[in-house]
Every structure is written in structure tokens, then in C-alpha cells.
Motif scaffolding. Structure first.
Motif, PDB file in Angstrom:
ATOM      1  N   ARG A  90      25.244  -9.838  -9.659  1.00  0.00           N
ATOM      2  CA  ARG A  90      24.206  -8.864  -9.307  1.00  0.00           C
ATOM      3  C   ARG A  90      23.203  -9.441  -8.324  1.00  0.00           C
ATOM      4  O   ARG A  90      22.723  -8.747  -7.423  1.00  0.00           O
ATOM      5  N   LYS A  91      22.862 -10.729  -8.486  1.00  0.00           N
ATOM      6  CA  LYS A  91      21.851 -11.332  -7.612  1.00  0.00           C
ATOM      7  C   LYS A  91      22.455 -12.024  -6.398  1.00  0.00           C
ATOM      8  O   LYS A  91      21.761 -12.697  -5.640  1.00  0.00           O
ATOM      9  N   ALA A  92      23.768 -11.842  -6.197  1.00  0.00           N
ATOM     10  CA  ALA A  92      24.440 -12.515  -5.090  1.00  0.00           C
ATOM     11  C   ALA A  92      25.033 -11.552  -4.070  1.00  0.00           C
ATOM     12  O   ALA A  92      25.280 -11.938  -2.927  1.00  0.00           O
ATOM     13  N   ILE A  93      25.249 -10.289  -4.479  1.00  0.00           N
ATOM     14  CA  ILE A  93      25.846  -9.323  -3.551  1.00  0.00           C
ATOM     15  C   ILE A  93      25.473  -7.913  -3.998  1.00  0.00           C
ATOM     16  O   ILE A  93      25.341  -7.640  -5.193  1.00  0.00           O
ATOM     17  N   ASN A  94      25.271  -7.021  -3.034  1.00  0.00           N
ATOM     18  CA  ASN A  94      25.005  -5.618  -3.329  1.00  0.00           C
ATOM     19  C   ASN A  94      26.321  -4.854  -3.293  1.00  0.00           C
ATOM     20  O   ASN A  94      26.968  -4.781  -2.244  1.00  0.00           O
ATOM     21  N   CYS A  95      26.714  -4.291  -4.413  1.00  0.00           N
ATOM     22  CA  CYS A  95      27.951  -3.505  -4.489  1.00  0.00           C
ATOM     23  C   CYS A  95      27.603  -2.042  -4.242  1.00  0.00           C
ATOM     24  O   CYS A  95      26.820  -1.451  -4.994  1.00  0.00           O
ATOM     25  N   LEU A  96      28.192  -1.463  -3.207  1.00  0.00           N
ATOM     26  CA  LEU A  96      27.775  -0.149  -2.733  1.00  0.00           C
ATOM     27  C   LEU A  96      28.979   0.763  -2.517  1.00  0.00           C
ATOM     28  O   LEU A  96      30.111   0.306  -2.379  1.00  0.00           O
ATOM     29  N   VAL A  97      28.692   2.056  -2.467  1.00  0.00           N
ATOM     30  CA  VAL A  97      29.675   3.085  -2.139  1.00  0.00           C
ATOM     31  C   VAL A  97      29.096   3.911  -1.003  1.00  0.00           C
ATOM     32  O   VAL A  97      27.928   4.314  -1.055  1.00  0.00           O
ATOM     33  N   GLY A  98      29.906   4.141   0.041  1.00  0.00           N
ATOM     34  CA  GLY A  98      29.433   4.911   1.182  1.00  0.00           C
ATOM     35  C   GLY A  98      30.443   5.950   1.615  1.00  0.00           C
ATOM     36  O   GLY A  98      31.656   5.777   1.430  1.00  0.00           O
ATOM     37  N   ASP A  99      29.935   7.028   2.187  1.00  0.00           N
ATOM     38  CA  ASP A  99      30.784   8.087   2.720  1.00  0.00           C
ATOM     39  C   ASP A  99      31.406   7.607   4.028  1.00  0.00           C
ATOM     40  O   ASP A  99      30.714   7.417   5.031  1.00  0.00           O
ATOM     41  N   GLY A 100      32.722   7.399   4.018  1.00  0.00           N
ATOM     42  CA  GLY A 100      33.399   6.879   5.203  1.00  0.00           C
ATOM     43  C   GLY A 100      33.371   7.822   6.375  1.00  0.00           C
ATOM     44  O   GLY A 100      33.543   7.396   7.530  1.00  0.00           O
ATOM     45  N   THR A 101      33.138   9.123   6.132  1.00  0.00           N
ATOM     46  CA  THR A 101      33.008  10.082   7.224  1.00  0.00           C
ATOM     47  C   THR A 101      31.692   9.881   7.956  1.00  0.00           C
ATOM     48  O   THR A 101      31.616   9.966   9.181  1.00  0.00           O
TER      49      THR A 101
END
Length: 396
Positions: A284-295
Motif C-alpha cells: 500500500r505504501k509502495a505503489i498506487n493500484c488504480l483502475v482507469g477507463d481505457g477509452t
């Protein structure tokens, strides 16, 4: 005499001004001794800093009658106090940060810089964030299913446990809601009896992949434990990235790992989230795990040589380069996603992109030609020298 000299060093530099000038000598003492400290980090050479000063001062005067220790408006010359600016990641001017009970809040102030907007922001921050109820129907009606909510039942609102929840709720007021039922008679079977532990559950929003309630089973009386539990639930391990919050996310300073997907693709998002919860809870303190709209984020995909037809795609943006997780289906291979992240931290992703697989051995005996990973896309959103540059500093 020596005692008075020491007091002069640690007390705010200007006791009569509505905006107190802070330095390395009095900064910590000031933020620890006031419930709220609203700090303007400025630079004298920055014209935007100069424009904000009279506005900030006028706004502060609206709070001159606040109770001692409740709210303080302060300023820091970031050039003269670079240690403070560096500690709180200030690299653009002016930057406005709020400190609550000695801790910097998660979000810096980003709204309009007018007297009215600054005043409204502080008034909002002074509001109590826990909604308190003595009637069941009113509590149920207050619950917003579209937002993650902490629901608690307490017998005594003067208890240490309840006061700890009040303090924690102030830090996460923007991310989650907090509603509480008070009194064993008002909430029979839910509110604890005298001498019993209070009850608290986290109800995820109706948009969550797993909407099941999560009960708190720890020690209410330990503030830091309660705060960490709330943080883990309120700020999920996987968050959505949009154009609206991308800059804010970059300022957390962690590299991004992003699942680019189609807007209606809930399957790949669940697979991705489950893999992160399974393999990366300690990151958690080493990388931000994200989800994004590829469009929406077509540009980062093009840097990776991918298009919408290739979705879903996983990539890491280190703010220097972008690295592709080559096959989305490999996310189901135990340890594969975790190794991808660990290879970023060890430098292996960068090294292998330049020189081929570790160890660098080739049948021809020649080293592979140097290549360069795709450049970072989201790095451009970070405050940097290309934005309003003066003397290698930035101003907004």
C-alpha cells in the motif's frame, strides 16, 4: 531570563497577526497545540504567492474570535524553511495544506482562492463529521448507499471510544460517511450494554465489488489502531483514476499500477482487485493500484503500443517510464503480479528493458542494444519545471 528567550523561540512569530509566520523553530509546537492549522506555503519571488497573501489574511480575520487552540491561520516561507517544505512535499507555490491535531490531512486545498471560498472551506472543516442519532428510522434514512459508511452503536458518547471515532472521522470526512446510534434503550440489541464494547461496522458502497459489511473487532480505545482500520476500509487498496483526480494522486508520490479497461468491464476489475488483495496487501505504501477507463486514457495506451481493442491492459507508470504487464491472463498465475511490482522496486523492469533478461547473456556474446522504455504519461501531471517556472521552482 533564559526561560523567556526560549518561549520567544517556540511561540508563533507574530502573536497579534491573524496569519502567524511559522519557521523551523515554532512549526511543530504550533501544529501540535491547535486543532486546525491552515498553512500557506509561499515564496517571496512567486507573484501568485504575493497575490494570495492579502486574500489569505482577510479570510483569517473572520476567525479571529475562535476559541484558543481551535483554528490558526499560518504561513511558511518555503525558501527560508526548506526542511518543512521538503517534509510535506511542497514544490509549487502557493500551496495550502491543513493540519489537524498535528497531522497533515490527506488532501491539500485546491478550490477557489477567494476570501469566501477559503472561509467556507475552514467552516466546513470545523463541522462535526459524525452524524449522531437516537432513533432507528432516522439513522437508516441518513445512510447513503452510494458512499462507504461506518455505522456505529455506542452507549456513552462521552467515552474514550466515541471520542476516538470522532477524531478519526475528521480525517476521512471526504472519503466516507460516519453515522452513529447512541443509547442501549434507543437501539436494543445493537447498542452495547454498560461495560460492553461499542459496535462498529463498515458498509461498502453499492458500487463496491464486495458490498458485504465488515465488523470492527479491535481495540476502540487505541486511537492509532482504529484510525488504521478505518483508513484500510475507507481508502481502498484499488482506486479509480480520472482526469479530475490524477494530479492529486501523483502528489502522493507513489508509482501507479493501472488496469486500463472498458467502462462496463466489471469482470477484469474484479480479477485485478482480487489479485491485488491476495498478493499485494503489504505494498500500500509502495505503489498506487488504480483502475482507469481505457477509452478516456487513450494516450497512455498508445505509449505502450496498445489501443482500445487490446483492453484490458495492466501497466506501471513509474513517473519516469511506463512498463507493460505483457499478458493480462497471467494475473491468474500465483505470484506473477507481485513479482511485476517487486521488479519495479528492484530496478529489474528498467534494467531488463535496456539490456534484456537478467542475467545479461546472449548466444552471440554481444549485449543487446540499449533501448528506452516508453516515457511516463502521468509524470506530466506532477508539479514540475515546465509549469510557471521561475528559478527552478514552480508556482500555481
Amino acid at each position: 531570563m533564559l526561560r523567556w528567550l526560549i518561549l520567544l523561540l517556540v511561540l508563533p512569530a507574530s502573536l497579534t497577526a491573524e496569519v502567524v509566520s511559522l519557521s523551523s523553530q515554532n512549526f511543530e509546537q504550533t501544529i501540535q497545540s491547535n486543532e486546525l492549522v491552515f498553512v500557506n506555503f509561499y515564496a517571496d519571488w512567486c507573484r501568485f504567492s504575493q497575490m494570495l497573501k492579502p486574500i489569505f489574511l482577510e479570510a483569517s480575520e473572520k476567525f479571529k474570535d475562535a476559541a484558543p487552540g481551535k483554528i490558526m491561520w499560518a504561513s511558511v516561507d518555503a525558501d527560508k524553511n526548506n526542511d518543512i517544505a521538503t517534509k510535506y512535499h511542497v514544490n509549487k507555490y502557493p500551496t495550502l495544506k491543513l493540519f489537524r491535531n498535528g497531522e497533515v490531512t490527506k488532501r491539500e486545498y485546491r478550490s477557489s482562492r477567494s476570501v469566501e471560498a477559503l472561509s467556507a472551506y475552514i467552516n466546513k472543516q470545523m463541522e462535526v463529521t459524525v452524524q449522531k442519532f437516537t432513533e432507528r428510522n432516522a439513522l437508516q434514512a441518513a445512510h447513503n448507499p452510494e458512499k462507504g459508511t461506518f455505522i456505529g452503536y455506542f452507549n456513552d458518547e462521552n467515552s474514550v471510544e466515541y471520542k476516538n471515532l470522532l477524531k478519526v472521522a475528521l480525517f476521512y470526512r471526504d472519503e466516507c460517511e460516519f453515522i452513529v446510534g447512541i443509547g442501549e434503550l434507543n437501539f436494543p440489541g445493537e447498542a452495547p450494554g454498560l461495560g460492553q464494547q461499542p459496535k462498529l461496522v463498515f458498509q461498502p458502497s453499492n458500487k463496491a465489488i464486495n458490498p458485504s459489511q465488515v465488523p470492527f473487532s479491535g481495540d476502540f480505545a487505541t486511537y492509532e489502531y482504529l484510525k488504521q482500520w478505518v483508513a484500510d476500509k475507507c481508502v481502498p487498496l484499488v482506486r479509480e483514476i480520472t482526469f479530475q483526480n490524477a494530479e492529486e494522486l501523483t502528489e502522493e508520490g507513489l508509482p501507479f499500477m493501472i488496469l486500463f479497461k472498458k467502462a462496463d468491464d466489471v469482470v477484469s476489475e474484479k480479477v485485478y482487485t482480487d489479485a491485488i488483495l491476495r498478493e499485494l496487501p503489504d505494498q500500500r505504501k509502495a505503489i498506487n493500484c488504480l483502475v482507469g477507463d481505457g477509452t478516456i486514457f487513450k494516450h497512455p495506451l498508445s505509449h505502450l503500443g496498445k489501443s482500445e481493442s487490446d483492453l484490458p491492459v495492466i501497466a506501471i507508470d513509474s513517473f519516469r517510464h511506463m512498463y507493460l504487464f505483457k499478458n493480462f491472463e497471467d494475473i491468474n498465475v500465483p505470484g506473477k503480479l507481485r513479482q511485476f511490482v517487486l521488479d519495479l522496486h528492484s530496478g529489474k523492469l528498467h534494467r531488463e528493458f535496456h539490456h534484456g533478461p537478467d542475467p545479461v547473456t546472449f548466444q552471440t556474446g554481444n549485449q543487446a542494444p540499449d533501448t528506452e522504455p516508453p516515457p511516463s504519461t502521468f509524470e506530466k501531471l506532477k508539479p514540475q519545471s515546465s509549469r510557471y517556472t521561475i528559478l527552478d521552482k514552480t508556482e500555481l
